[in-house]
Design an enzyme around this catalytic site. Structure first.
Site, PDB file in Angstrom:
ATOM      1  CB  SER A 143      -0.767   0.092   1.268  1.00  0.00           C
ATOM      2  OG  SER A 143      -1.548   1.147   1.418  1.00  0.00           O
ATOM      3  CE1 TYR A 156      -4.310  -1.819   5.667  1.00  0.00           C
ATOM      4  CE2 TYR A 156      -3.537   0.034   5.077  1.00  0.00           C
ATOM      5  CZ  TYR A 156      -3.866  -1.002   4.554  1.00  0.00           C
ATOM      6  OH  TYR A 156      -4.056  -1.177   3.286  1.00  0.00           O
ATOM      7  CE  LYS A 160      -1.956  -4.004   3.403  1.00  0.00           C
ATOM      8  NZ  LYS A 160      -1.930  -5.161   2.318  1.00  0.00           N
ATOM      9  CG  ASN A 194     -11.655   2.356   0.612  1.00  0.00           C
ATOM     10  OD1 ASN A 194     -12.647   2.229  -0.005  1.00  0.00           O
ATOM     11  ND2 ASN A 194     -10.498   2.341  -0.085  1.00  0.00           N
TER      12      ASN A 194
END
Length: 253
Positions: A143, A156, A160, A194
């Protein structure tokens, strides 16, 4: 037909980026193996769409956070599809939450799915590829969050970043076996992860204003880059990270 007669496996492939990548890989000639947490009845339309392309489709329900899921998935691929050429680690979660009162369970679940799940799956896929002796391609969906922070993503973004680092390290560990390992770094892509966050039109508009291409990403925008990295067009590409963010990262000043 960039992936003709290849076997393409993907985690989190029942929806979003994973679904789009699986469909595109099938169009490019690959047989497809998918694992996800969804009940199989919800994945049937996707499996039929893959088979309509003249390709074989395999689905195994499982949670990537459990190490045994990786072994079951890879064993099923070997037994049903005869081997593995391309593996995509895509499964991930992002339950947005503030930092100071982050529940330990939320942190642990995010790390287990996003980072440990990727590790277990990539390791199991690599073992089969090494045993086959014909090389392969591994792609992880990291990401833009591997490169920048997020106030409500403190659990998070480290996962990533870890996924990106995993691809860099496995590129070194597996290069001698002819296995290429690369990462794609999507920006804001409209997916279920999302959906609620982007329901705030003001927030969505502010995000779009930062993107030079003038729109949020769609799952299909990741399919092409994933297929490229999986194909022989990228035969000398390993340890690389490919931003797929509409130019957002370079416009953060």
């Amino acid at each position: 037909m960039l992936l003709e007669n290849k076997v393409f496996a993907i985690t989190g492939g029942a929806s979003g980026i994973g679904r789009a990548a699986a469909l595109d890989a099938a169009r490019q000639g690959a047989d497809i193996a998918i694992t996800d947490v969804m009940e199989e009845k919800h994945v049937e339309p996707l499996l039929r769409a893959i088979e309509a392309q003249g390709r074989r489709a395999l689905y195994l329900r499982g949670d990537v956070a459990a190490p045994e899921t990786a072994n079951r998935f890879i064993d099923s691929i070997r037994e049903t599809l005869g081997g593995l050429d391309i593996f995509v680690s895509n499964a991930g979660i992002c339950p947005f939450h503030a930092f100071l009162d982050m529940p330990p369970a939320t942190l642990e679940k995010t790390v287990s799915v996003n980072l440990l799940g990727a590790y277990f799956m990539v390791q199991a896929a690599a073992k089969l590829m090494v045993a086959q002796g014909r090389g392969g391609a591994i792609i992880a969906v990291s990401s833009i969050s591997a490169l920048v922070g997020g106030e409500f993503q403190t659990h998070y973004t480290p996962t990533k970043a870890g996924v990106l680092s995993l691809m860099q390290s496995t590129a070194i560990a597996l290069g001698r076996h002819g296995i290429r390992c690369n990462a794609v770094l999507p920006g804001t892509i409209r997916t279920a992860i999302n959906e609620n966050d982007l329901a705030d039109e003001r927030k969505a508009r502010k995000l779009i204003e930062r993107i030079p291409l003038g729109r949020l990403g769609e799952p299909e925008d990741l399919a092409g880059p994933i297929v490229f990295l999986a194909s022989d067009m990228a035969r000398y590409v390993t340890g690389a990270s490919l931003l797929v963010d509409g130019g957002c990262f370079v416009n953060l000043q």
